[in-house]
Scaffold this motif. Structure first.
Motif, PDB file in Angstrom:
ATOM      1  N   VAL A 148      -7.439  31.272  -5.705  1.00 30.45           N
ATOM      2  CA  VAL A 148      -6.543  30.147  -6.005  1.00 30.45           C
ATOM      3  C   VAL A 148      -5.627  30.446  -7.197  1.00 30.45           C
ATOM      4  CG1 VAL A 148      -6.497  27.677  -6.635  1.00 30.45           C
ATOM      5  CG2 VAL A 148      -8.177  28.500  -5.007  1.00 30.45           C
ATOM      6  N   LYS A 172      -3.415  21.078  -9.887  1.00 26.32           N
ATOM      7  CA  LYS A 172      -3.163  21.549  -8.504  1.00 26.32           C
ATOM      8  C   LYS A 172      -4.142  22.644  -8.101  1.00 26.32           C
ATOM      9  CE  LYS A 172       1.003  23.034  -8.053  1.00 26.32           C
ATOM     10  NZ  LYS A 172       2.245  22.929  -8.813  1.00 26.32           N
ATOM     11  N   GLU A 175      -7.735  21.276  -7.670  1.00 28.80           N
ATOM     12  CA  GLU A 175      -7.845  20.527  -6.403  1.00 28.80           C
ATOM     13  C   GLU A 175      -7.921  21.476  -5.206  1.00 28.80           C
ATOM     14  OE1 GLU A 175      -5.646  16.388  -7.847  1.00 28.80           O
ATOM     15  OE2 GLU A 175      -4.487  17.873  -6.710  1.00 28.80           O
ATOM     16  N   LYS A 176      -7.134  22.542  -5.266  1.00 29.70           N
ATOM     17  CA  LYS A 176      -7.147  23.544  -4.182  1.00 29.70           C
ATOM     18  C   LYS A 176      -8.515  24.244  -4.129  1.00 29.70           C
ATOM     19  CE  LYS A 176      -5.359  26.192  -0.974  1.00 29.70           C
ATOM     20  NZ  LYS A 176      -5.335  25.619   0.394  1.00 29.70           N
ATOM     21  N   VAL A 178     -11.352  23.005  -5.064  1.00 30.07           N
ATOM     22  CA  VAL A 178     -12.314  22.018  -4.533  1.00 30.07           C
ATOM     23  C   VAL A 178     -12.265  22.019  -3.002  1.00 30.07           C
ATOM     24  CG1 VAL A 178     -12.659  19.511  -4.292  1.00 30.07           C
ATOM     25  CG2 VAL A 178     -12.478  20.535  -6.563  1.00 30.07           C
ATOM     26  N   GLU A 179     -11.043  22.042  -2.474  1.00 33.85           N
ATOM     27  CA  GLU A 179     -10.835  22.093  -1.016  1.00 33.85           C
ATOM     28  C   GLU A 179     -11.529  23.323  -0.411  1.00 33.85           C
ATOM     29  OE1 GLU A 179      -6.772  22.397   1.067  1.00 33.85           O
ATOM     30  OE2 GLU A 179      -6.495  20.912  -0.530  1.00 33.85           O
ATOM     31  N   LEU A 180     -11.277  24.473  -1.017  1.00 30.29           N
ATOM     32  CA  LEU A 180     -11.860  25.735  -0.534  1.00 30.29           C
ATOM     33  C   LEU A 180     -13.387  25.720  -0.639  1.00 30.29           C
ATOM     34  CD1 LEU A 180      -9.645  28.722  -1.788  1.00 30.29           C
ATOM     35  CD2 LEU A 180     -10.014  27.958   0.544  1.00 30.29           C
ATOM     36  N   LYS A 182     -15.346  23.199  -0.441  1.00 26.80           N
ATOM     37  CA  LYS A 182     -15.876  22.372   0.662  1.00 26.80           C
ATOM     38  C   LYS A 182     -15.889  23.168   1.961  1.00 26.80           C
ATOM     39  CE  LYS A 182     -14.684  17.845  -1.268  1.00 26.80           C
ATOM     40  NZ  LYS A 182     -13.618  16.846  -1.373  1.00 26.80           N
ATOM     41  N   GLU A 183     -14.801  23.915   2.188  1.00 29.74           N
ATOM     42  CA  GLU A 183     -14.731  24.751   3.400  1.00 29.74           C
ATOM     43  C   GLU A 183     -15.838  25.800   3.408  1.00 29.74           C
ATOM     44  OE1 GLU A 183     -10.799  26.458   3.748  1.00 29.74           O
ATOM     45  OE2 GLU A 183      -9.857  24.470   3.625  1.00 29.74           O
ATOM     46  N   LYS A 184     -16.194  26.293   2.235  1.00 29.04           N
ATOM     47  CA  LYS A 184     -17.237  27.338   2.125  1.00 29.04           C
ATOM     48  C   LYS A 184     -18.647  26.751   2.179  1.00 29.04           C
ATOM     49  CE  LYS A 184     -14.641  31.046   0.756  1.00 29.04           C
ATOM     50  NZ  LYS A 184     -14.598  32.319   1.485  1.00 29.04           N
ATOM     51  N   ARG A 188     -21.438  19.566  -2.765  1.00 28.45           N
ATOM     52  CA  ARG A 188     -20.491  18.627  -3.375  1.00 28.45           C
ATOM     53  C   ARG A 188     -19.445  19.424  -4.124  1.00 28.45           C
ATOM     54  NH1 ARG A 188     -22.347  14.280  -7.301  1.00 28.45           N
ATOM     55  NH2 ARG A 188     -20.351  13.322  -6.876  1.00 28.45           N
ATOM     56  N   ALA A 189     -18.221  18.946  -4.086  1.00 24.53           N
ATOM     57  CA  ALA A 189     -17.152  19.543  -4.883  1.00 24.53           C
ATOM     58  C   ALA A 189     -16.271  18.381  -5.301  1.00 24.53           C
ATOM     59  CB  ALA A 189     -16.367  20.556  -4.055  1.00 24.53           C
TER      60      ALA A 189
END
Length: 309
Positions: A148, A172, A175-176, A178-180, A182-184, A188-189
Motif C-alpha cells: 500500500v 487513505k 483505509e486501503k 484495512v481493505e486488503l 480483510k481480503e487476506k 477484524r480490521a
C-alpha cells in the motif's frame, strides 16, 4: 517468582482513575501533588473528575496516565513489592524510567506533557490515522503495508500480541490497508478513533522537538533494567534519550519486549495504571505466565493476595 512491572500507554485513560488510591494512600497523594506543582495546573482534578474531552487531549492524557501509574507504584513499593525488570507501552516507558530512577518524576511529567503536544501538532487533524488488524500474522500485515506504500504512508506501529498489529499512517493508505487485510482473512480490521498517526515516520518531527527538551534533562543510572519499545532489549543509560526520541516515530515492539522478559525468567507481570490491556496482551503472548493489574483498591487487594503479601 520473578516480577516485572509493566505500564500502559495512551488509550487506557478514564475520568476517575487513581481517585480511590489518592484518597486512601498518602504516598499516592504526594505524587499527585508533585505532578500538579510541576505542571502548574491540577492534573489530579483532571484524572479524578474529567471532563472527558479535556482528559482525552493527548497533551493531558500523557501526564495524567504517567501520574496515576507512578502514584500506584509507590503504593506497591510501600507494601514491599519489587520489580526485577520493567517495560511500558509507548508513554508507559516513561513510568518505567521513573521506576528505574533514571528519570526524575517532575522531569518525566513535564516531558510527556510536551511529547503529547508535539505528537498532536506535527500532523494536522484528519491527515493521519491508525487501524488495528486482528487475526493475521505479522509478516502478512507488514507485506500489506509495503504493498500500500504506493498509495501513501502506512507502517506497522504497535506489535501488541500474536495476531494483533496496529498500523499507522495517512488516512487513505490506512483505509486501503484495512481493505486488503480483510481480503487476506483478518478477523477484524478497523480504523481507530485516534487523533494522530502515532509511532510512524510521519511523527519524526515530534521526536526532533522532544530532543530539544531531552537535552536539558539528566538521565541517571538505571537501578533496574528497562526494556525499550524500540529495540525490545535493555536500554543502557547512554541510549535512553536516543531511544525516547526514536520511540515517537518507530513501532512499539511490545510482544517482543514481553517475550524478552520471559526469556530472562520473568513469570509474573503486574500492570500498574488505568485499565488491564497489557495484562490481556501478556496472557495472549504466554498464557502460562501470571499477569495481574492494579488500578484501584479491589485490584490492589487481588494482586497483593496473588503475590502472597
Amino acid at each position: 517468582m520473578k516480577v516485572a512491572f509493566i505500564y500502559p500507554g495512551q488509550g487506557a485513560q478514564y475520568a476517575g482513575m487513581g481517585k480511590e488510591i489518592y484518597q486512601k494512600y498518602q504516598e499516592a497523594r504526594e505524587i499527585f501533588e508533585r505532578a500538579d506543582e510541576a505542571l502548574g495546573f491540577s492534573i489530579s482534578e483532571l484524572c479524578f473528575e474529567g471532563p472527558e474531552e479535556e482528559l482525552m487531549k493527548t497533551e493531558n492524557t500523557q501526564p495524567a496516565i504517567l501520574t496515576v501509574s507512578v502514584a500506584l507504584t509507590k503504593v506497591l513499593q510501600k507494601r514491599g513489592i519489587k520489580a526485577e525488570v520493567t517495560a511500558g507501552l509507548s508513554l508507559g516507558e516513561y513510568s518505567s524510567l521513573v521506576l528505574a530512577e533514571a528519570l526524575d518524576f517532575e522531569d518525566a511529567v513535564r516531558l510527556v506533557k510536551n511529547r503529547g503536544k508535539y505528537m498532536q501538532e506535527v500532523v494536522p487533524q484528519g491527515v493521519g490515522t491508525m487501524a488495528a488488524i486482528l487475526g493475521l500474522e505479522n509478516e502478512v500485515v507488514e507485506e500489506i503495508c509495503r504493498t500500500v506504500s504506493q498509495v501513501g504512508i502506512v507502517e506497522p506501529a504497535n506489535y501488541n500480541c500474536p495476531g494483533q498489529l496496529v498500523i499507522s499512517g495517512e488516512v487513505k493508505a490506512v483505509e486501503k490497508a484495512v481493505e486488503l487485510a480483510k481480503e487476506k482473512g483478518a478477523k477484524r480490521a478497523v480504523v481507530l478513533a485516534v487523533s494522530a498517526p502515532f509511532h510512524c515516520s510521519m511523527l519524526k518531527k515530534a521526536g526532533e522537538l522532544l530532543e530539544r527538551d531531552l537535552e536539558k534533562i539528566e538521565i541517571k543510572d538505571l537501578k533496574i533494567p528497562v526494556v525499550s519499545n524500540v529495540t525490545a532489549d535493555y536500554a543502557s543509560k547512554d541510549q535512553v534519550k536516543d531511544l525516547l526520541i526514536k520511540q515517537v516515530s518507530h513501532p512499539v515492539l511490545w510482544e517482543q519486549s514481553v517475550k524478552r522478559m520471559i526469556e530472562d525468567g520473568v513469570d509474573t507481570f503486574v500492570e500498574i495504571g488505568p485499565g488491564k490491556t497489557l495484562t490481556g496482551f501478556v496472557k495472549k503472548i504466554d498464557k502460562t505466565k501470571n499477569a495481574y493489574n492494579f488500578e484501584d483498591e479491589e485490584s490492589l487487594l487481588k494482586t497483593l493476595s496473588a503475590l502472597g503479601v
